[in-house]
Design an enzyme around this catalytic site. Sequence first.
Site, PDB file in Angstrom:
ATOM      1  N   TYR A 109     116.450  48.075 -47.243  1.00 15.55           N
ATOM      2  CA  TYR A 109     115.342  47.113 -47.308  1.00 15.55           C
ATOM      3  C   TYR A 109     115.754  45.957 -48.200  1.00 15.55           C
ATOM      4  O   TYR A 109     116.314  46.157 -49.287  1.00 15.55           O
ATOM      5  CB  TYR A 109     114.066  47.774 -47.880  1.00 15.55           C
ATOM      6  N   GLU A 197     112.057  38.567 -45.540  1.00 10.18           N
ATOM      7  CA  GLU A 197     112.217  40.023 -45.535  1.00 10.18           C
ATOM      8  C   GLU A 197     113.161  40.435 -44.409  1.00 10.18           C
ATOM      9  O   GLU A 197     112.983  40.013 -43.267  1.00 10.18           O
ATOM     10  CB  GLU A 197     110.852  40.697 -45.337  1.00 10.18           C
TER      11      GLU A 197
END
Length: 391
Positions: A109, A197
């Site tokens: 992530y 992101e």
Amino acid sequence: MDIHEYQAKEILARFGVPVPRGGLAWSPEQAAFRAREIGPAPYVVKAQIHSGGRGEAGGVKLCTTDSDVRAYAETLFGKTLCTKQTGERGKDIYRLWVEEASDIARELYLGFVLDRKSERIMIVASQEGGTEIEDLAEEQPDTLIRMVIDPAVGLVGYQARELAFELGLEGPQVNQMVAVLQACYRAYSDLDATMVEINPLVVTGAGDLIALDAKMSFDTNALYRRPEVAALRDPSQEDPREAMAADNGLAYVGLDGDIGCIINGAGLAMATMDMLKLSGGEPANFLDIGGGASPERVCQAFRTVLSDANVNVILVNIFAGINRCDWIAKGVVQAYKEVGLTIPVVVRLAGTNVEAGQDIIRTSDLPITVADTLAEAAEAAVAHRSQPKAA
Ligand code: GDP
Ligand code: MN
């Protein structure tokens, strides 16, 4: 402002982030064509909506032939996809992204956000990619690595390498990660983003880093100087009520209740919503029409509030300092006629020219309730909502 995954990938690729090869499709035929263009299978077909959690909701699929791609695309186009993030309203699918499938060894992530506490851009990363950040923060908070970037020097090499090591990357992956981090940081700061992101950022079977998913949001107040970003807006993905308000320059947030609110000033708007709740009502929206609201602007506010079919009473609450109550009253009377209102309206005016304003409303002979205080106005609105709609 949010953009689509494929748009974020195009931007990030331009700054140097490796992304899978792919193409955009507006129809099942075009999706199949994109697959043939890519070449050898397998392919991934991905619904382009402004939301994460598409995988779980059936919006991401691995396909082994171009006819598979076409068949799956047929099931997606025109469908409303409901994910954990969109809730029940869902988002409509008009575009698909078809890309070469990647061979996944690890999912990481990586996020860049604005940390308001330190007033800096902050990197958030985790070895547990593929899971939504909200779930990570709740279920595995210990896996989150946070790093704040000093705006005076930017993201420096040793910081980026340190993060790569903490993520368990080794060998050539470390330099690849440094390049990805620098690219994201530049894209973030050069384009006035508020969020970047990559989830998941993947380590492939061959050991290379690649961005499998990408998301970017931008500061709406900076769009005037980022026309190339502003052009990426997709109104089909926005709450139609909020899109209409934004087009009219009104500060509007849609809510789930049935009492439409037209108020000046964010503080008064919040106080009014509290007062409605206290009286047993539920606001349908937050709307701040701002100072110096002309009758035309009041009309626009009415149209925006009425675009929500749940609204069955409208509460107008104006404290006129810069505004003038007689202006607002004229706007309300004009709106009543022009918009063809059929639901009750409660008006509470205070401040500059309040008597003149109340007179305009009383002498209009329209079924508008005038209230003197905020508490009275809220109670009148709540009382009206239980009445059946006028014909
Ligand atoms: P999201 O659910 O909206 O966040 O969409 P993602 O693009 O993140 O895809 C969801 C999941 O699908 C990923 O976490 C992967 O596990 C899987 N996925 C997406 N692309 C590929 C791919 O190229 N190969 C493989 N094997 N899985 C993929
Ligand atoms: Mn994702």
